[in-house]
Design a protein around this motif. Sequence first.
Motif, PDB file in Angstrom:
ATOM      1  N   THR A 170       0.823  -1.205   0.000  1.00 35.42           N
ATOM      2  CA  THR A 170       0.000   0.000   0.000  1.00 35.42           C
ATOM      3  C   THR A 170       0.856   1.253   0.000  1.00 35.42           C
ATOM      4  O   THR A 170       0.540   2.218  -0.699  1.00 35.42           O
ATOM      5  N   SER A 171       1.952   1.258   0.739  1.00 40.99           N
ATOM      6  CA  SER A 171       2.793   2.456   0.780  1.00 40.99           C
ATOM      7  C   SER A 171       3.394   2.756  -0.591  1.00 40.99           C
ATOM      8  O   SER A 171       3.534   3.915  -0.976  1.00 40.99           O
ATOM      9  N   LEU A 172       3.730   1.713  -1.341  1.00 43.00           N
ATOM     10  CA  LEU A 172       4.239   1.919  -2.696  1.00 43.00           C
ATOM     11  C   LEU A 172       3.155   2.538  -3.571  1.00 43.00           C
ATOM     12  O   LEU A 172       3.413   3.486  -4.322  1.00 43.00           O
ATOM     13  N   PHE A 173       1.938   2.031  -3.478  1.00 44.78           N
ATOM     14  CA  PHE A 173       0.843   2.591  -4.268  1.00 44.78           C
ATOM     15  C   PHE A 173       0.582   4.048  -3.888  1.00 44.78           C
ATOM     16  O   PHE A 173       0.329   4.886  -4.751  1.00 44.78           O
ATOM     17  N   LEU A 174       0.647   4.372  -2.617  1.00 38.75           N
ATOM     18  CA  LEU A 174       0.421   5.755  -2.202  1.00 38.75           C
ATOM     19  C   LEU A 174       1.532   6.662  -2.719  1.00 38.75           C
ATOM     20  O   LEU A 174       1.280   7.806  -3.111  1.00 38.75           O
ATOM     21  N   HIS A 175       2.757   6.158  -2.744  1.00 36.17           N
ATOM     22  CA  HIS A 175       3.860   6.927  -3.320  1.00 36.17           C
ATOM     23  C   HIS A 175       3.634   7.125  -4.817  1.00 36.17           C
ATOM     24  O   HIS A 175       3.841   8.220  -5.355  1.00 36.17           O
ATOM     25  N   MET A 176       3.212   6.061  -5.487  1.00 35.64           N
ATOM     26  CA  MET A 176       2.929   6.161  -6.917  1.00 35.64           C
ATOM     27  C   MET A 176       1.761   7.122  -7.175  1.00 35.64           C
ATOM     28  O   MET A 176       1.751   7.840  -8.177  1.00 35.64           O
ATOM     29  N   ALA A 177       0.795   7.146  -6.264  1.00 36.99           N
ATOM     30  CA  ALA A 177      -0.318   8.088  -6.396  1.00 36.99           C
ATOM     31  C   ALA A 177       0.207   9.514  -6.358  1.00 36.99           C
ATOM     32  O   ALA A 177      -0.183  10.362  -7.178  1.00 36.99           O
ATOM     33  N   ASN A 195      -6.297   1.140 -13.569  1.00 38.13           N
ATOM     34  CA  ASN A 195      -6.481  -0.302 -13.506  1.00 38.13           C
ATOM     35  C   ASN A 195      -5.630  -0.912 -12.399  1.00 38.13           C
ATOM     36  O   ASN A 195      -6.083  -1.794 -11.667  1.00 38.13           O
ATOM     37  N   ALA A 196      -4.394  -0.459 -12.280  1.00 40.04           N
ATOM     38  CA  ALA A 196      -3.517  -0.984 -11.227  1.00 40.04           C
ATOM     39  C   ALA A 196      -4.093  -0.699  -9.842  1.00 40.04           C
ATOM     40  O   ALA A 196      -4.140  -1.588  -8.976  1.00 40.04           O
ATOM     41  N   PHE A 197      -4.555   0.515  -9.620  1.00 40.30           N
ATOM     42  CA  PHE A 197      -5.126   0.868  -8.319  1.00 40.30           C
ATOM     43  C   PHE A 197      -6.390   0.066  -8.037  1.00 40.30           C
ATOM     44  O   PHE A 197      -6.579  -0.445  -6.940  1.00 40.30           O
ATOM     45  N   ALA A 198      -7.254  -0.048  -9.045  1.00 40.15           N
ATOM     46  CA  ALA A 198      -8.520  -0.761  -8.842  1.00 40.15           C
ATOM     47  C   ALA A 198      -8.286  -2.238  -8.577  1.00 40.15           C
ATOM     48  O   ALA A 198      -8.881  -2.818  -7.663  1.00 40.15           O
ATOM     49  N   ARG A 199      -7.424  -2.851  -9.345  1.00 41.85           N
ATOM     50  CA  ARG A 199      -7.185  -4.294  -9.194  1.00 41.85           C
ATOM     51  C   ARG A 199      -6.481  -4.617  -7.878  1.00 41.85           C
ATOM     52  O   ARG A 199      -6.701  -5.686  -7.308  1.00 41.85           O
ATOM     53  N   ALA A 200      -5.636  -3.691  -7.405  1.00 41.45           N
ATOM     54  CA  ALA A 200      -4.933  -3.924  -6.137  1.00 41.45           C
ATOM     55  C   ALA A 200      -5.822  -3.590  -4.942  1.00 41.45           C
ATOM     56  O   ALA A 200      -5.500  -3.946  -3.813  1.00 41.45           O
ATOM     57  N   GLY A 201      -6.930  -2.908  -5.197  1.00 37.67           N
ATOM     58  CA  GLY A 201      -7.822  -2.531  -4.104  1.00 37.67           C
ATOM     59  C   GLY A 201      -7.269  -1.397  -3.260  1.00 37.67           C
ATOM     60  O   GLY A 201      -7.618  -1.256  -2.092  1.00 37.67           O
ATOM     61  N   VAL A 202      -6.413  -0.568  -3.861  1.00 43.46           N
ATOM     62  CA  VAL A 202      -5.882   0.608  -3.168  1.00 43.46           C
ATOM     63  C   VAL A 202      -6.665   1.799  -3.681  1.00 43.46           C
ATOM     64  O   VAL A 202      -6.596   2.135  -4.862  1.00 43.46           O
ATOM     65  N   TRP A 203      -7.424   2.432  -2.796  1.00 46.60           N
ATOM     66  CA  TRP A 203      -8.352   3.464  -3.227  1.00 46.60           C
ATOM     67  C   TRP A 203      -7.860   4.840  -2.817  1.00 46.60           C
ATOM     68  O   TRP A 203      -7.896   5.195  -1.655  1.00 46.60           O
TER      69      TRP A 203
END
Length: 106
Positions: free
Chosen positions: A6-13, A34-42
């Motif tokens: 999740t921290s990686l996704f938030l950094h990417m956000a 698509n990456a955010f939706a499929r990973a369930g990181v909102w």
Amino acid sequence: SGLRDTSLFLHMAHLSLMKRDSELTPRTVASIVNAFARAGVWDERIFKQMSAAVRRMPPKSIALRDIARIVYAFSLAQTRAGSTIRDGSLFRHMSARVITHTLTKA
């Protein structure tokens, strides 16, 4: 896989939010949402910014495959519990491209 950073996704956000429209292609937007939706990181800021970027793109510049991926990702985001994302204007923009494609093939 159950692996999700999740921290990686938030950094990417954060990095994605810094992008200018000129740096975003339909394929890039489709990949991001698509990456955010499929990973369930909102992160709704990402979905809102990506929607705005896509709506500024000429409909004919968006490939049908990218439309499918964008619409799918947004449908996941809109139907998750607690979502405040409601983006009828994005869906209308996407449908204009699909209708144009369908009419030119007829």
